[in-house]
Scaffold this active site. Structure first.
Site, PDB file in Angstrom:
ATOM      1  N   TYR A 183       9.553   2.104  11.549  1.00 32.93           N
ATOM      2  CA  TYR A 183       9.341   1.610  12.907  1.00 32.93           C
ATOM      3  C   TYR A 183       7.830   1.524  13.123  1.00 32.93           C
ATOM      4  CZ  TYR A 183      14.270   2.643  13.358  1.00 32.93           C
ATOM      5  OH  TYR A 183      15.629   2.664  13.153  1.00 32.93           O
ATOM      6  N   ALA A 191       6.046  11.228  -4.971  1.00 28.86           N
ATOM      7  CA  ALA A 191       5.779  11.537  -6.381  1.00 28.86           C
ATOM      8  C   ALA A 191       4.804  10.526  -6.980  1.00 28.86           C
ATOM      9  CB  ALA A 191       7.084  11.557  -7.172  1.00 28.86           C
ATOM     10  N   SER A 239      -2.864   8.293   2.547  1.00 29.22           N
ATOM     11  CA  SER A 239      -3.193   9.656   2.982  1.00 29.22           C
ATOM     12  C   SER A 239      -2.618  10.687   2.017  1.00 29.22           C
ATOM     13  CB  SER A 239      -2.689   9.912   4.408  1.00 29.22           C
ATOM     14  OG  SER A 239      -1.296   9.737   4.513  1.00 29.22           O
ATOM     15  N   ASN A 240      -1.461  10.388   1.404  1.00 30.34           N
ATOM     16  CA  ASN A 240      -0.921  11.292   0.391  1.00 30.34           C
ATOM     17  C   ASN A 240      -1.893  11.467  -0.773  1.00 30.34           C
ATOM     18  OD1 ASN A 240       1.473  11.674   1.761  1.00 30.34           O
ATOM     19  ND2 ASN A 240       2.643  10.211   0.536  1.00 30.34           N
ATOM     20  N   ASP A 287       2.512   8.810  -5.436  1.00 30.64           N
ATOM     21  CA  ASP A 287       1.172   9.055  -4.890  1.00 30.64           C
ATOM     22  C   ASP A 287       0.535  10.258  -5.568  1.00 30.64           C
ATOM     23  OD1 ASP A 287       1.666   6.956  -3.090  1.00 30.64           O
ATOM     24  OD2 ASP A 287       2.590   8.330  -1.659  1.00 30.64           O
ATOM     25  N   LEU A 345       6.967   6.062 -15.442  1.00 29.48           N
ATOM     26  CA  LEU A 345       8.307   6.061 -16.031  1.00 29.48           C
ATOM     27  C   LEU A 345       9.182   7.166 -15.458  1.00 29.48           C
ATOM     28  CD1 LEU A 345       7.238   5.521 -19.762  1.00 29.48           C
ATOM     29  CD2 LEU A 345       7.876   3.776 -18.072  1.00 29.48           C
ATOM     30  N   ASP A 356       6.691  14.514   1.864  1.00 22.44           N
ATOM     31  CA  ASP A 356       5.917  13.568   1.058  1.00 22.44           C
ATOM     32  C   ASP A 356       4.775  14.229   0.297  1.00 22.44           C
ATOM     33  OD1 ASP A 356       7.601  11.851   2.374  1.00 22.44           O
ATOM     34  OD2 ASP A 356       6.054  10.356   2.776  1.00 22.44           O
ATOM     35  N   GLY A 377       7.790  10.339 -17.827  1.00 22.59           N
ATOM     36  CA  GLY A 377       6.331  10.376 -17.942  1.00 22.59           C
ATOM     37  C   GLY A 377       5.702   9.039 -17.643  1.00 22.59           C
TER      38      GLY A 377
END
Length: 305
Positions: free
Chosen positions: A94, A245, A26-27, A247, A215, A283, A219
Site C-alpha cells: 500500500y 535474505a 534500508s535493509n 538484501d 541460488l 526483514d 549458495g
C-alpha cells in the site's frame, strides 16, 4: 512500514500484527552498519508517526539519515506480510502515491553521493513512479561521473510494475552497474536465461565487473572477468522468514568487497548473512554483527556462557 502477522495463514484470519520497518535499501544499509561500515541512506518519509518511527529505527542501527526528507503532504507507505509454514510469504503493498514514491531528482544531494565508495540501488525504487526512476538514474550517473561504484540488486517486484517495463528499465540500470546480484528468476525475466554461468557471462558482457547469482540455499555463483566460482550455501533446516535474505546477501558481499576480500570470501559472507536472515522473523532482524557472522561461519568459537 511493515506489519508482520503473529500467526500463519490467510491474512483475513489474522488478528494481530507486529510493527517493524521494511525496505530493500534500508535493509542493506542496516546490515552493513551492523558489520561496522559507515553507511548513509536517503529517501522520503511522511510527516507521520510511521515516518518518524522508520527514521528513528534506521538511525538507531547506526545508519546516517540526514538526507532522508520529510514530506509534509504525502504519507509513509505500508505493507503487510501473509505467512505460511515453510514457504515464502506473500506481501501486500500500500504505497501508491506514498512519500517515498514521490522521491524526485532534485532531492539528491550530489556531494553526499560523491563521498561514497559504493552506491547501492535496487529495482524496487524505480518501480514506484516515474520520478523515482529518474532519481535512481540521476544518482547512478552522479556516482559513475565521480568514481563511485554502483551496486545493483534487480529485486523484481511484478506487483509494482509490468514485466515489459521492468525488463527495459532494469536492463538499462544493469548496464551502468559495477556489481550486480541477480537471482535465477530475475535472470530468466531479464535475460531469458536460467543457468547461473550464462546469467553471469551475459551481465559481464553488458559491462558489469562482478556478478553474484543468488541460488538460495545452494549458495551462489560469483564471477568476474578473471575468475568464477560456485560457493555453497549454509543449510537452515527450518527457515522462519525468507524476506530480507537477498538484501543480507548483498550486504555480506559488499562488506567483503569494501574490505578488499577475494571474490570467494565476499560470496561466503553473502551466503552466510543470507542464511542468517532466514532464521528470524522479520526483514532485517536476523542480520548479524561481525562477531556473530564469524561464529556462524565457524571462524570464531562460540561461548554460550
Amino acid at each position: 512500514m511493515l506489519f508482520n502477522p503473529d500467526s500463519n495463514g490467510p491474512i483475513r484470519y489474522v488478528q494481530n500484527f507486529n510493527k517493524s520497518i521494511a525496505g530493500a535499501e534500508s535493509n542493506v544499509a542496516i546490515a552493513l552498519a551492523r558489520l561496522g561500515h559507515e553507511v548513509g541512506w536517503f529517501s522520503r518519509l511522511g510527516n507521520d508517526e510511521f515516518g518518524r518511527y522508520i527514521k528513528a529505527v534506521i538511525r538507531g542501527e547506526g545508519v546516517e539519515v540526514s538526507r532522508a526528507i520529510t514530506d509534509e503532504e504525502k504519507s509513509t507507505g505500508i505493507l503487510f506480510k501473509e505467512r505460511f509454514i515453510h514457504s515464502n510469504p506473500n506481501v501486500y503493498y500500500y504505497r501508491k502515491d506514498s512519500a517515498a514514491s514521490n522521491l524526485k531528482p532534485e532531492d539528491i544531494d550530489i556531494e553526499y553521493i560523491k563521498k561514497a565508495k559504493i552506491l547501492h540501488i535496487t529495482g524496487i525504487t524505480p518501480a514506484l513512479s516515474k520520478s523515482c526512476r529518474d532519481t535512481v538514474l540521476k544518482a547512478i550517473d552522479i556516482a559513475r561521473e565521480n568514481g563511485v561504484k554502483v551496486s545493483f540488486d534487480p529485486n523484481i517486484r511484478l506487483k509494482l510494475w509490468d514485466i515489459d517495463e521492468a525488463t527495459s528499465v532494469l536492463l538499462e540500470i544493469a548496464q551502468k552497474a559495477d556489481i550486480i546480484f541477480p537471482g535465477i528468476d530475475e535472470g530468466e525475466i531479464l535475460l531469458k536465461m536460467r543457468h547461473p554461468k550464462d546469467i553471469a557471462d551475459k551481465f559481464l558482457s553488458l559491462g558489469c565487473s562482478i556478478v553474484a547469482v543468488k541460488l538460495g540455499k545452494d549458495g551462489c555463483y560469483a564471477a568476474s572477468s578473471k575468475e568464477a566460482h560456485y560457493i555453497p550455501g549454509y543449510l537452515v533446516e527450518r527457515p522462519e522468514d525468507t524476506v530480507g535474505a537477498g538484501d543480507g546477501f548483498a550486504a555480506g558481499f559488499l562488506s567483503g568487497y569494501i574490505k578488499n576480500c577475494e571474490l570467494f570470501q565476499c560470496a561466503e559472507y553473502a551466503n552466510a548473512i543470507g542464511a542468517m536472515a532466514t532464521m528470524v522473523k522479520g526483514d532485517m532482524e536476523g542480520y548479524p554483527i561481525y562477531d556473530q557472522l564469524m561464529q556462524f561461519m565457524g571462524k570464531n568459537k562460540v561461548i554460550d556462557r
